[in-house]
Design a protein around this motif. Structure first.
Motif, PDB file in Angstrom:
ATOM      1  N   ILE A 209      38.950  42.467  51.054  1.00 22.37           N
ATOM      2  CA  ILE A 209      38.947  41.817  49.752  1.00 22.37           C
ATOM      3  C   ILE A 209      37.509  41.524  49.323  1.00 22.37           C
ATOM      4  CG2 ILE A 209      39.725  39.791  48.466  1.00 22.37           C
ATOM      5  CD1 ILE A 209      42.025  39.575  50.529  1.00 22.37           C
ATOM      6  N   ALA A 210      37.160  41.959  48.142  1.00 23.82           N
ATOM      7  CA  ALA A 210      35.828  41.693  47.599  1.00 23.82           C
ATOM      8  C   ALA A 210      35.777  40.270  47.048  1.00 23.82           C
ATOM      9  CB  ALA A 210      35.509  42.689  46.484  1.00 23.82           C
ATOM     10  N   GLU A 211      34.594  39.688  47.048  1.00 26.98           N
ATOM     11  CA  GLU A 211      34.421  38.322  46.540  1.00 26.98           C
ATOM     12  C   GLU A 211      34.862  38.225  45.077  1.00 26.98           C
ATOM     13  OE1 GLU A 211      31.037  34.820  46.241  1.00 26.98           O
ATOM     14  OE2 GLU A 211      30.532  36.727  47.181  1.00 26.98           O
ATOM     15  N   LYS A 212      34.558  39.229  44.286  1.00 24.92           N
ATOM     16  CA  LYS A 212      34.961  39.258  42.876  1.00 24.92           C
ATOM     17  C   LYS A 212      36.479  39.207  42.759  1.00 24.92           C
ATOM     18  CE  LYS A 212      34.686  41.987  38.682  1.00 24.92           C
ATOM     19  NZ  LYS A 212      35.409  43.145  38.314  1.00 24.92           N
TER      20      LYS A 212
ATOM     21  N   GLU B  85      34.633  39.256  54.471  1.00 24.62           N
ATOM     22  CA  GLU B  85      34.407  40.692  54.694  1.00 24.62           C
ATOM     23  C   GLU B  85      35.419  41.312  55.655  1.00 24.62           C
ATOM     24  OE1 GLU B  85      31.550  38.420  57.428  1.00 24.62           O
ATOM     25  OE2 GLU B  85      32.202  38.257  55.353  1.00 24.62           O
ATOM     26  N   HIS B  86      36.218  40.497  56.352  1.00 21.40           N
ATOM     27  CA  HIS B  86      37.277  41.001  57.235  1.00 21.40           C
ATOM     28  C   HIS B  86      38.665  40.803  56.647  1.00 21.40           C
ATOM     29  CE1 HIS B  86      34.422  40.328  60.887  1.00 21.40           C
ATOM     30  NE2 HIS B  86      34.067  41.366  60.151  1.00 21.40           N
ATOM     31  N   ALA B  87      38.750  40.125  55.512  1.00 21.49           N
ATOM     32  CA  ALA B  87      40.053  39.782  54.929  1.00 21.49           C
ATOM     33  C   ALA B  87      40.694  40.969  54.231  1.00 21.49           C
ATOM     34  CB  ALA B  87      39.894  38.629  53.951  1.00 21.49           C
ATOM     35  N   THR B  88      41.947  41.203  54.569  1.00 18.81           N
ATOM     36  CA  THR B  88      42.723  42.270  53.943  1.00 18.81           C
ATOM     37  C   THR B  88      43.990  41.729  53.300  1.00 18.81           C
ATOM     38  OG1 THR B  88      43.812  42.696  56.040  1.00 18.81           O
ATOM     39  CG2 THR B  88      41.878  44.039  55.521  1.00 18.81           C
TER      40      THR B  88
END
Length: 88
Positions: free
Chosen positions: A3-6, A76-79
């Motif tokens: 998942i991107a921060e945006k 940065e590891h979140a899906t």
């Protein structure tokens, strides 16, 4: 795909406005973000602090990159995202 921060910021904004759109935030989120896994759980079932606290919800990040699914605090590891309703 992580998942991107945006994208997370868009999700947070959507959850802040969801009552005006629908009574079920998961339906809306799954339609808007089909590549992200969303789960809804009771807050009492979560043993860790949420990644993000909103006025009505807590968000927890899921890491599904390996065989075992686990919570993560690293975007940065979140899906995926676990969503819990905050107590009134």
């Amino acid at each position: 795909m992580c998942i991107a921060e945006k994208t997370l910021n868009e999700i947070v904004t959507a959850l802040g406005d969801f009552r005006t759109v629908t009574s079920n935030p998961l339906t809306m989120l799954r339609e808007c973000y089909p590549d992200i896994s969303f789960l809804r759980m009771a807050e009492r079932d979560m043993d860790e602090a949420p990644y993000c606290r909103l006025s009505d919800f807590n968000l927890y990040l899921l890491d599904t990159r390996e065989h075992c699914v686990k919570l993560t605090r690293q975007l940065e590891h979140a899906t995926g995202i676990v969503l819990t309703q905050r107590d009134a």
